[in-house]
Design a protein around this motif. Sequence first.
Motif, PDB file in Angstrom:
ATOM      1  N   VAL A   1       0.839  -1.203   0.000  1.00 41.27           N
ATOM      2  CA  VAL A   1       0.000   0.000   0.000  1.00 41.27           C
ATOM      3  C   VAL A   1       0.873   1.251   0.000  1.00 41.27           C
ATOM      4  CG1 VAL A   1      -1.712   1.314   1.311  1.00 41.27           C
ATOM      5  CG2 VAL A   1      -1.923  -1.168   1.130  1.00 41.27           C
ATOM      6  N   THR A   2       1.993   1.207   0.758  1.00 41.19           N
ATOM      7  CA  THR A   2       2.904   2.360   0.829  1.00 41.19           C
ATOM      8  C   THR A   2       3.489   2.677  -0.537  1.00 41.19           C
ATOM      9  OG1 THR A   2       3.504   1.823   3.117  1.00 41.19           O
ATOM     10  CG2 THR A   2       5.020   3.234   1.891  1.00 41.19           C
ATOM     11  N   VAL A   3       3.982   1.647  -1.223  1.00 42.41           N
ATOM     12  CA  VAL A   3       4.600   1.850  -2.535  1.00 42.41           C
ATOM     13  C   VAL A   3       3.570   2.355  -3.541  1.00 42.41           C
ATOM     14  CG1 VAL A   3       5.710   0.684  -4.486  1.00 42.41           C
ATOM     15  CG2 VAL A   3       6.425   0.151  -2.142  1.00 42.41           C
ATOM     16  N   LEU A   4       2.434   1.661  -3.604  1.00 47.59           N
ATOM     17  CA  LEU A   4       1.397   2.063  -4.560  1.00 47.59           C
ATOM     18  C   LEU A   4       0.837   3.445  -4.236  1.00 47.59           C
ATOM     19  CD1 LEU A   4      -0.576  -1.315  -4.943  1.00 47.59           C
ATOM     20  CD2 LEU A   4       1.067  -0.302  -6.534  1.00 47.59           C
ATOM     21  N   GLY A   5       0.628   3.728  -2.950  1.00 51.25           N
ATOM     22  CA  GLY A   5       0.058   5.003  -2.540  1.00 51.25           C
ATOM     23  C   GLY A   5       0.973   6.176  -2.831  1.00 51.25           C
ATOM     24  N   ASN A   6       2.242   6.040  -2.455  1.00 51.14           N
ATOM     25  CA  ASN A   6       3.169   7.160  -2.629  1.00 51.14           C
ATOM     26  C   ASN A   6       3.587   7.356  -4.082  1.00 51.14           C
ATOM     27  OD1 ASN A   6       3.853   8.354   0.123  1.00 51.14           O
ATOM     28  ND2 ASN A   6       4.138   6.183   0.532  1.00 51.14           N
ATOM     29  N   LEU A   7       3.897   6.263  -4.772  1.00 54.82           N
ATOM     30  CA  LEU A   7       4.242   6.395  -6.194  1.00 54.82           C
ATOM     31  C   LEU A   7       3.021   6.831  -6.998  1.00 54.82           C
ATOM     32  CD1 LEU A   7       6.636   3.372  -6.870  1.00 54.82           C
ATOM     33  CD2 LEU A   7       7.210   5.739  -6.335  1.00 54.82           C
ATOM     34  N   GLY A   8       1.843   6.320  -6.605  1.00 53.47           N
ATOM     35  CA  GLY A   8       0.612   6.736  -7.276  1.00 53.47           C
ATOM     36  C   GLY A   8       0.342   8.215  -7.088  1.00 53.47           C
ATOM     37  N   MET A   9       0.603   8.715  -5.871  1.00 53.34           N
ATOM     38  CA  MET A   9       0.420  10.143  -5.603  1.00 53.34           C
ATOM     39  C   MET A   9       1.348  10.983  -6.480  1.00 53.34           C
ATOM     40  SD  MET A   9      -1.288  12.336  -3.677  1.00 53.34           S
ATOM     41  CE  MET A   9      -1.811  11.470  -2.179  1.00 53.34           C
ATOM     42  N   ILE A  10       2.597  10.540  -6.607  1.00 50.48           N
ATOM     43  CA  ILE A  10       3.570  11.270  -7.438  1.00 50.48           C
ATOM     44  C   ILE A  10       3.124  11.291  -8.891  1.00 50.48           C
ATOM     45  CG2 ILE A  10       5.948  11.255  -8.307  1.00 50.48           C
ATOM     46  CD1 ILE A  10       6.763  10.021  -5.589  1.00 50.48           C
ATOM     47  N   VAL A  11       2.665  10.140  -9.393  1.00 50.57           N
ATOM     48  CA  VAL A  11       2.230  10.039 -10.791  1.00 50.57           C
ATOM     49  C   VAL A  11       1.006  10.915 -11.038  1.00 50.57           C
ATOM     50  CG1 VAL A  11       1.235   8.482 -12.521  1.00 50.57           C
ATOM     51  CG2 VAL A  11       3.199   7.743 -11.164  1.00 50.57           C
ATOM     52  N   ILE A  12       0.032  10.860 -10.130  1.00 47.28           N
ATOM     53  CA  ILE A  12      -1.194  11.650 -10.279  1.00 47.28           C
ATOM     54  C   ILE A  12      -0.882  13.145 -10.323  1.00 47.28           C
ATOM     55  CG2 ILE A  12      -3.296  12.368  -9.066  1.00 47.28           C
ATOM     56  CD1 ILE A  12      -3.513   9.424  -8.115  1.00 47.28           C
ATOM     57  N   ILE A  13      -0.001  13.584  -9.440  1.00 42.16           N
ATOM     58  CA  ILE A  13       0.373  15.001  -9.411  1.00 42.16           C
ATOM     59  C   ILE A  13       1.122  15.399 -10.683  1.00 42.16           C
ATOM     60  CG2 ILE A  13       1.847  16.684  -8.214  1.00 42.16           C
ATOM     61  CD1 ILE A  13       1.119  15.214  -5.589  1.00 42.16           C
TER      62      ILE A  13
ATOM     63  N   PHE B   1       3.216  20.167  -5.268  1.00 45.06           N
ATOM     64  CA  PHE B   1       4.655  19.991  -5.499  1.00 45.06           C
ATOM     65  C   PHE B   1       5.325  19.500  -4.214  1.00 45.06           C
ATOM     66  CE2 PHE B   1       8.951  21.961  -5.313  1.00 45.06           C
ATOM     67  CZ  PHE B   1       9.551  21.251  -6.340  1.00 45.06           C
ATOM     68  N   PHE B   2       4.994  20.133  -3.088  1.00 44.06           N
ATOM     69  CA  PHE B   2       5.544  19.699  -1.802  1.00 44.06           C
ATOM     70  C   PHE B   2       5.003  18.325  -1.412  1.00 44.06           C
ATOM     71  CE2 PHE B   2       5.632  24.486  -1.040  1.00 44.06           C
ATOM     72  CZ  PHE B   2       6.975  24.587  -1.373  1.00 44.06           C
ATOM     73  N   LEU B   3       3.737  18.094  -1.698  1.00 44.79           N
ATOM     74  CA  LEU B   3       3.133  16.804  -1.375  1.00 44.79           C
ATOM     75  C   LEU B   3       3.805  15.668  -2.144  1.00 44.79           C
ATOM     76  CD1 LEU B   3       1.033  15.069   0.013  1.00 44.79           C
ATOM     77  CD2 LEU B   3      -0.621  15.742  -1.749  1.00 44.79           C
ATOM     78  N   SER B   4       4.169  15.916  -3.418  1.00 44.73           N
ATOM     79  CA  SER B   4       4.849  14.886  -4.202  1.00 44.73           C
ATOM     80  C   SER B   4       6.210  14.552  -3.600  1.00 44.73           C
ATOM     81  CB  SER B   4       5.002  15.337  -5.660  1.00 44.73           C
ATOM     82  OG  SER B   4       5.896  16.437  -5.764  1.00 44.73           O
ATOM     83  N   HIS B   5       6.883  15.556  -3.057  1.00 43.80           N
ATOM     84  CA  HIS B   5       8.178  15.301  -2.425  1.00 43.80           C
ATOM     85  C   HIS B   5       8.014  14.598  -1.077  1.00 43.80           C
ATOM     86  CE1 HIS B   5      11.228  17.057  -5.073  1.00 43.80           C
ATOM     87  NE2 HIS B   5      10.262  17.876  -5.467  1.00 43.80           N
ATOM     88  N   LEU B   6       6.937  14.895  -0.352  1.00 43.18           N
ATOM     89  CA  LEU B   6       6.656  14.162   0.875  1.00 43.18           C
ATOM     90  C   LEU B   6       6.410  12.691   0.552  1.00 43.18           C
ATOM     91  CD1 LEU B   6       6.107  14.276   3.970  1.00 43.18           C
ATOM     92  CD2 LEU B   6       3.682  14.604   3.386  1.00 43.18           C
ATOM     93  N   SER B   7       5.691  12.426  -0.530  1.00 45.28           N
ATOM     94  CA  SER B   7       5.442  11.052  -0.963  1.00 45.28           C
ATOM     95  C   SER B   7       6.736  10.357  -1.361  1.00 45.28           C
ATOM     96  CB  SER B   7       4.460  11.037  -2.142  1.00 45.28           C
ATOM     97  OG  SER B   7       3.187  11.487  -1.750  1.00 45.28           O
TER      98      SER B   7
END
Length: 314
Positions: free
Chosen positions: A39-51, A63-69
């Motif tokens: 879930v961590t990998v899919l959630g964080n990488l998914g967040m980066i891709v969506i942004i 932009f900051f949220l993608s770096h937090l992910s």
Amino acid sequence: MLLAEVNQSFGATFTLLGFSEYVDLQVPLFLVFLAIYTVTVLGNLGMIVIIRVNPKLHTPMYFFLSHLSFVDFCYSTTVTPKLLENLVVEDRTISFTGCIIQFFFASTFVVAETFMLAVMAYDRFVAVCNPLLYTIVMSPKLCASLVAGPYAWGIVCSLTLTYFVLALSFCGSNVLNNFVCEHSVIVSVSCSDPYISQMLCFVIAMFDEVSSLGIILTTYIFIFVAILKMPSASGRQKAFSTCASHLTAITIFHGTVLFLYCVPNSKNSWLIIKIGSVFYTVIIPMLNPLIYSLRNKDVKDSVRKLINHLTQFC
């Protein structure tokens, strides 16, 4: 003499006890942590891709949220794979070099996350208190500088701590009563006096925690004052909603860190420390993308559109 001690240390091996004392729970824990890591990998990488793919989300906040992910993904990946491995194999040893590398990257990313949350607090401060000047103040150059700061400071802190850990000597096989090569457990098995390294770690940790929380508390005092002065209820509700996810992430992260600082240094506290370590190294990187996606309409809409697009494509 010093060179001989260094060579001896690099030849040492560590054994990560992890949760080995709970034999019957090894498989259930493996499945739980595997699910969390997935879930961590899919959630964080998914967040980066969506942004990245949604132009509507090309704003400083996201932009900051993608770096937090990105930080959460790297932090979890530094720790969790070894934890999963040690739950299914009998040989729980890790080389001195491997342990130091894990410690270096874990330290880097935890410090980076600490100040990334502070940077995001400043972003919310500008958005709420100076909405008309937001796009001007939060220029691409400033955003890049604000993001570079946590990474740079994380590397500086990590290099400093790693240098003083390397200055210690380690003899033979050492048992670390944790699942991760964390500073306190590494220095606890040192053959030499770890006082300087321990004090340095304490000073750096206290500085990072106090300064980041100081930034966050100061900005949110101004934010709440500005929100209370807003004439319309809808405006206040919208302002609160933009800060709610960030406040939740801050509370969970800093609450866990402060809780670990308060745990007494005794043998009976090791289980509490392990559980707390699991929370901020494994659980929190999974929670952050969920917190921001479940409470954010723009992210939910982007996820829905992406799923619909993929469904039509398939």
